[in-house]
Design an enzyme around this catalytic site. Structure first.
Site, PDB file in Angstrom:
ATOM      1  CG  ASN A   1      41.432  56.527  39.116  1.00 51.87           C
ATOM      2  OD1 ASN A   1      42.346  56.863  38.326  1.00 51.87           O
ATOM      3  ND2 ASN A   1      41.151  55.536  39.624  1.00 51.87           N
TER       4      ASN A   1
ATOM      5  NE  ARG B   1      44.557  55.513  42.421  1.00 53.76           N
ATOM      6  CZ  ARG B   1      44.593  54.332  41.761  1.00 53.76           C
ATOM      7  NH1 ARG B   1      43.802  54.098  40.633  1.00 53.76           N
ATOM      8  NH2 ARG B   1      45.620  53.390  42.035  1.00 53.76           N
TER       9      ARG B   1
ATOM     10  CG  HIS C   1      47.018  49.335  45.956  1.00 59.19           C
ATOM     11  ND1 HIS C   1      47.257  47.893  46.367  1.00 59.19           N
ATOM     12  CD2 HIS C   1      46.597  49.376  45.316  1.00 59.19           C
ATOM     13  CE1 HIS C   1      46.917  47.244  44.889  1.00 59.19           C
ATOM     14  NE2 HIS C   1      46.231  48.376  44.134  1.00 59.19           N
TER      15      HIS C   1
ATOM     16  NE  ARG D   1      50.355  45.403  38.182  1.00 58.82           N
ATOM     17  CZ  ARG D   1      49.474  46.101  38.769  1.00 58.82           C
ATOM     18  NH1 ARG D   1      49.034  45.729  40.098  1.00 58.82           N
ATOM     19  NH2 ARG D   1      48.950  47.000  38.298  1.00 58.82           N
TER      20      ARG D   1
ATOM     21  CD  GLU E   1      42.070  52.528  46.259  1.00 58.69           C
ATOM     22  OE1 GLU E   1      41.306  51.895  45.664  1.00 58.69           O
ATOM     23  OE2 GLU E   1      43.189  52.761  46.000  1.00 58.69           O
TER      24      GLU E   1
END
Ligand code: AMP
Length: 405
Positions: free
Chosen positions: A17, A98, A187, A248, A391
């Site tokens: 990643n 990813r 996601h 966020r 993940e």
């Protein structure tokens, strides 16, 4: 009779990643789900980089200059050589990368070739911080590990099934088409993995279940999954839309941007920074970690209390909305850092929803969950559970499927 291959011959996948200044990696056994080794290179491009490699239960840390991703990955491969496990005898059958944004171009994982690289590059305007970094990581890894197939797994792919009614922003259609403005979600690897694991855990075909999946980490998103197919999700063109997150804002009137630009003298980049990194729980309370937030609430901090209330209110609105989208709701699944560990958030968001068939067993809910756990009472109309996401494992399994190993 089946015979298990000896550990050194079991297939593994190296999951990578690559961020703008970091590389996270994990060597995964896709059968058992074990992380054989994992690590992180941070502060790439700064004077001193930080490297962490975990293998055989031992954590090795180094502080060395890491000028670029190529050097970062070279250091990682060096650590595999020096500390182990030896990649040459680890039967690495694929490298899984990813990638954040697959836009409208990818609805599943893909074997990396020149065309795939070109498309990832083409999508860079939709994820300017992420896709170029992802692509750099892919190219560097290909150069250093040329004999292994490389596979890309997109954060958006699971949400390519969103109906047009859910994926379309109500703006001038030509402007939207010209600039690829639509809701892509994010996601997705986690939402897909969790919804499939839920079905397995309950011993039901995923095709029979209507689920709301709540991925609540520092970034947070909700999805509605009907019969294994995503029909709604809270993130949009970018991960900024939707739930209140660690830093966020989530949903906001777009006119706030015009207002700040015109009247507060803020530049577009400053507003981008405000909404992505200085908002959410952190913007309201000064703290983006829920452990600290709860301590502050307990100490009577009113800003922290408001932050938690705003967070829970938004989440509850999404649960109600997705219940309506699905028509019938069978499962609510909590996952990621907050979803797996924070019983206060889980209880807070679901309290008072009994009329929707949503109930919580407070004893079952109590504490952190590192294993899948049903937290609703027996016989409840909606099964509520905590399902830890993974993940890296999901990426490894998708990579294996692509290479057919
Ligand atoms: P993630 O992005 O999935 O790694 O989640 C990270 C977030 O999970 C942190 O910022 C915390 O807010 C939250 N978190 C982690 N551990 C706990 C815990 N024990 N209790 C409450 N929240 C936690």
């Amino acid at each position: 009779m089946s015979t298990s291959p000896s550990p050194q011959h079991r297939a593994t996948v190296l999951v990578v990643n690559s961020g703008s200044s970091s590389i996270k990696y994990q060597l995964v056994d896709p059968d058992s789900g074990d992380a054989v080794a994992s690590g992180l290179v941070e502060r790439i491009g700064e004077d001193t980089g930080a490297v962490k490699h975990v293998a055989h239960g031992v954590t090795t840390r180094r502080e060395v200059p890491v000028p670029d991703h190529a050097e970062g990955l070279r250091i990682v491969l060096g650590l595999f050589d020096e500390i182990g496990p030896d990649l040459a005898t680890s039967n690495v059958v694929a490298v899984g990368h990813r990638v954040v944004q697959g836009g409208a171009l990818f609805d599943g994982p893909a074997l990396v070739d020149a065309e795939v690289e070109r498309k990832i590059e083409q999508l860079a305007p939709l994820a300017p911080l992420h896709n170029p970094a992802n692509l750099t990581g892919i190219r560097v890894a290909q150069a250093l590990l040329p004999d292994v197939p490389h596979v890309v797994v997109f954060d958006t792919a699971f949400f390519r099934t969103l109906p047009d009614a859910a994926a379309t922003y109500a703006i001038d259609a030509q402007v939207a088409a010209d600039h690829q403005v639509r809701r892509y979600g994010a996601h997705g690897t986690s939402h897909q993995y969790v919804s499939q694991q839920v079905a397995q855990l309950l011993g039901r075909p995923v095709s029979e279940l209507n689920q709301i999946v709540l991925h609540l980490g520092n970034g947070a998103s909700a999805s509605a999954v009907r019969g294994g197919v995503a029909v709604e999700t809270s993130m949009g063109l970018t991960p900024l839309e939707g739930l209140v997150m660690g830093t966020r804002s989530g949903d906001i009137d777009p006119a706030v941007v015009f207002h700040l630009y015109r009247n507060a003298g803020m530049s577009i980049d400053e507003i981008d920074d405000l909404l992505n990194r200085r908002s959410g729980i952190k913007g309201l309370s000064g703290e983006n970690d829920f452990r600290q937030l709860h301590d502050m609430v307990a100490a009577g901090d009113t800003a922290a209390r408001l932050a938690l209330d705003v967070y829970l209110h938004r989440l509850r609105k999404y649960i109600g909305a997705y219940h309506a989208v699905l028509g019938r709701l069978d499962v609510i699944a909590f996952t990621a850092g907050v979803g797996e560990n924070d019983d206060i958030v889980r209880a807070g968001v679901l309290s008072g929803l009994e009329a929707l068939g949503i109930e919580l067993d407070l004893e079952r809910n109590a504490g952190r969950k590192s294993e899948p756990t049903v937290i609703s009472p027996d016989g409840a109309k909606v099964t509520v559970l905590v399902l830890p996401t993974n993940e890296e494992l999901a990426i490894a399994r998708q990579a294996i499927e692509v290479v057919g190993a």
